[in-house]
Design an enzyme around this catalytic site. Sequence first.
Site, PDB file in Angstrom:
ATOM      1  N   CYS A  86      -5.771   3.857 -13.988  1.00 43.87           N
ATOM      2  CA  CYS A  86      -5.882   2.336 -14.592  1.00 43.87           C
ATOM      3  C   CYS A  86      -7.095   2.483 -15.697  1.00 43.87           C
ATOM      4  O   CYS A  86      -6.718   2.285 -16.915  1.00 43.87           O
ATOM      5  CB  CYS A  86      -6.505   1.368 -13.788  1.00 43.87           C
ATOM      6  SG  CYS A  86      -6.810  -0.175 -14.511  1.00 43.87           S
ATOM      7  N   CYS A 180      -8.109  -3.231  -6.461  1.00 43.75           N
ATOM      8  CA  CYS A 180      -8.150  -4.636  -6.812  1.00 43.75           C
ATOM      9  C   CYS A 180      -6.664  -5.326  -6.363  1.00 43.75           C
ATOM     10  O   CYS A 180      -6.540  -6.431  -6.137  1.00 43.75           O
ATOM     11  CB  CYS A 180      -8.177  -5.075  -8.535  1.00 43.75           C
ATOM     12  SG  CYS A 180      -7.044  -3.970  -9.413  1.00 43.75           S
TER      13      CYS A 180
END
Length: 331
Positions: A86, A180
């Site tokens: 990410c 997340c």
Amino acid sequence: TGGGVDSTVTAILLQKEGYEVTGVYMKLHDKEGYHEANFTKAKRVGDYLGIEVHFYDLSAEFKDEVYDYFVQTYKEGLTPNPCVMCNRTIKFGKMMEFSESLGIEKVATGHYVKCDGKFFYTAKDETKDQSYFLAQVRKEVLPKLVFPLGTWLKEDVKEFAKDIPVLEDLATQKESSEICFVENDYTEILEKHMEIDLAGETVNTQGEVVGTHKGYMHYTIGKRRGFTVDGAHDPHFVIAIKPQTNQVVVGKREELQVNSFEIKQMNFFEALSDFEAMVKVRYRTTAIPCKVVLHGDKGSVELSESVFGLAYGQVAVFYKGDKVLGSGVIC
């Protein structure tokens, strides 16, 4: 920014240094209610500091680059590192393009790391250091990055935050951690996309069937529970995963020892030929000395001492002192 302590303190420190600050909240996934609450916090902080906060929906790109990679990697019997990917493709990839479209010169985040425009360095607060997660970031973006918290200790950031009215209810909130988009366990994500409860054979390193397991996706290298080994007296650990045959290879602890491995998808911040360095094979682990021999788009890493439970698909990060030389995916 998520309007949390680290990003808010970062914005304040930048304002004190004379920067004109703009905030960006990135929507990365579709967890119910998550973004509404966080964007509200980010807006509140923005209003308090007098800065504009953009809402940037990157959920489609995040799904392609991070979420799908996460699922596919587990499907292949490997262990992904979604945060590293990410940072490369989204936070310091698409986010950089967005900042350029706004005419913004520098991008700052609340990461605990140092950067001089050419290299990353470990943070002053070694317990919070996030250099490991940034070691796949493309070197072209480093000149644009600013990390005010690299020279701070987390406890000092919390202390500083106590005096900021807009952070009153945040200074005590627990750290955001782990992945997340995962609520409790990674298998909750996988079972949305495939059948994960397919019982299979447990085999030893000679390939002999010694027991059963509940489906290979439940296991990662080094795991020592959730499978059977007939007649075993010693603890057994997962040594390898064979997705094609839905088999889990198990053995005693000493069979988990690894002295060398290969890397691919290498990302170095300077041109290197063969070199010696310290290497971390996981985030929460001690760096150990190694020798690296590069051949084409792969590298061979020879360790000075063996490690247990090396996970294929994870990232090996190379350090010289506090400087990050670069990284590669363990294969």
